[in-house]
Design an enzyme around this catalytic site. Structure first.
Site, short mmCIF file in Angstrom:
data_model
loop_
_atom_site.label_atom_id
_atom_site.label_comp_id
_atom_site.label_asym_id
_atom_site.label_seq_id
_atom_site.Cartn_x
_atom_site.Cartn_y
_atom_site.Cartn_z
N HIS A 126 4.73 0.18 0.03
CA HIS A 126 5.56 -0.58 0.96
C HIS A 126 4.76 -1.74 1.56
O HIS A 126 3.53 -1.76 1.52
CB HIS A 126 6.14 0.32 2.05
CG HIS A 126 5.12 1.02 2.89
ND1 HIS A 126 4.42 2.13 2.46
CD2 HIS A 126 4.69 0.78 4.15
CE1 HIS A 126 3.60 2.54 3.40
NE2 HIS A 126 3.74 1.73 4.45
N ASP A 136 0.51 5.03 1.87
CA ASP A 136 -0.20 5.46 3.06
C ASP A 136 -1.39 6.37 2.74
O ASP A 136 -1.25 7.37 2.01
CB ASP A 136 0.75 6.20 4.02
CG ASP A 136 1.71 5.26 4.72
OD1 ASP A 136 1.35 4.08 4.91
OD2 ASP A 136 2.81 5.70 5.10
N ARG A 183 6.12 7.50 13.60
CA ARG A 183 6.00 7.98 12.23
C ARG A 183 5.50 9.41 12.20
O ARG A 183 4.63 9.79 12.98
CB ARG A 183 5.02 7.08 11.46
CG ARG A 183 4.90 7.41 9.98
CD ARG A 183 3.77 6.60 9.33
NE ARG A 183 2.47 7.11 9.72
CZ ARG A 183 1.34 6.88 9.03
NH1 ARG A 183 1.37 6.14 7.95
NH2 ARG A 183 0.19 7.36 9.46
N HIS A 204 0.84 -1.20 0.00
CA HIS A 204 0.00 0.00 0.00
C HIS A 204 0.88 1.25 0.00
O HIS A 204 2.06 1.21 0.35
CB HIS A 204 -0.92 0.03 1.23
CG HIS A 204 -0.19 0.17 2.53
ND1 HIS A 204 0.53 -0.86 3.09
CD2 HIS A 204 -0.06 1.24 3.37
CE1 HIS A 204 1.07 -0.44 4.23
NE2 HIS A 204 0.73 0.82 4.41
#
Length: 280
Positions: free
Chosen positions: A255, A106, A270, A104
């Site tokens: 990723h 993000d 993150r 996917h």
């Protein structure tokens, strides 16, 4: 965007990791404010290689934010860390939100997905738990000419059910998130706003159907486009260590977290950055 210092450049070096994607950057201390020369070199490396990696960068949360702000404006997402609203915890494994995630990019279920993600490793398993990154440019360039022509002008609907299920424990939280962030429509082929490169933009975990075409043939076409990101030739694999950072261009990369670490645990933090919505 945060200011950078007018001071001499460090001994920054950039090492390509694979022909189509990925580079590792050494010789710079990200706990310190960046010089303009280092900031520009890191930015260019991100444009050139789509995902860049750093080792042994033990940033505290304020330093993590300062580094991110040198490249854009952080976005507050669903879950946050303490008083740092722009930092999201990413837990996986025992007690975490998930073990592995499908390929996917993000948050493509948002009308304006994040332009970049900066992921800092704090706890990693002794073996396994790598992350794969795949180039959307290589995936597009590898399409047959007639297939490129066929998908020009198509759009896909992206929905966030999988993300909502991972993030929230109650139906009320899940439904509120989906009411706000789901059903975004994006071009299947986008053009990078800085490099001008054409990119295949069908986030495997979120793109559900085409707008302009439907039926079994359309479903097979979408599945084929998603599958292109699994080609090893388009990928780089990153082995995490505490203090490792992955900084990727979310428009140009998908990723996939590898769920091969059994009963062990991973903890990352993150920051995601705002950018223009994807455009054809």
């Amino acid at each position: 965007m945060a200011a950078v210092l007018d001071r001499p450049a460090s001994t920054l070096s950039i090492r390509r990791l694979q022909p189509n994607i990925g580079a590792e950057i050494a010789g710079v201390d990200l706990t310190q404010p960046l010089s303009q020369a280092d900031r520009d070199a890191i930015w260019q490396a991100l444009l050139d290689h789509h995902v860049i990696f750093f080792r042994d960068q033990f940033l505290d949360r304020d330093q993590h934010l300062a580094f991110a702000r040198a490249f854009g404006d952080p976005v507050v997402d669903a879950k946050t860390v303490g008083t740092h609203a722009e930092i999201q915890p990413v837990r996986s494994g025992i007690g975490g939100d998930y073990v592995r995630a499908a390929w996917h990019a993000d948050a493509t279920y948002r009308d304006n997905p994040f332009f970049a993600s900066i992921l800092l490793a704090h706890e990693v398993p002794p073996l396994g738990g790598d992350t794969l990154f795949s180039s959307a440019k290589a995936a597009y360039d590898g399409l047959e000419p007639e297939l490129r022509q066929r998908i020009e002008g198509l759009h896909a609907v992206h929905t966030g059910e999988g993300k909502a299920n991972a993030l929230f424990k109650t139906d009320a939280e899940r439904d509120a998130y989906l009411d706000k962030f789901s059903g975004a429509v994006h071009p299947v082929v986008i053009r990078h706003p800085h490099s001008g490169e054409k990119l295949l933009y069908v986030s495997n975990g979120f793109a559900k159907r085409f707008v302009e075409i439907e039926g079994p043939e359309a479903d097979a076409l979408l599945a084929d486009l998603k599958y292109r990101f699994t080609y090893p030739e388009y990928q780089v694999r990153f082995q995490w260590q505490p203090g490792s950072i992955a900084f990727w261009d979310n428009r140009a990369v998908q990723h996939h977290g590898v769920g091969d670490y059994g009963d062990h645990y991973r903890y990352f933090e993150r920051i995601v950055l705002a950018g223009p919505p994807p455009a054809a």
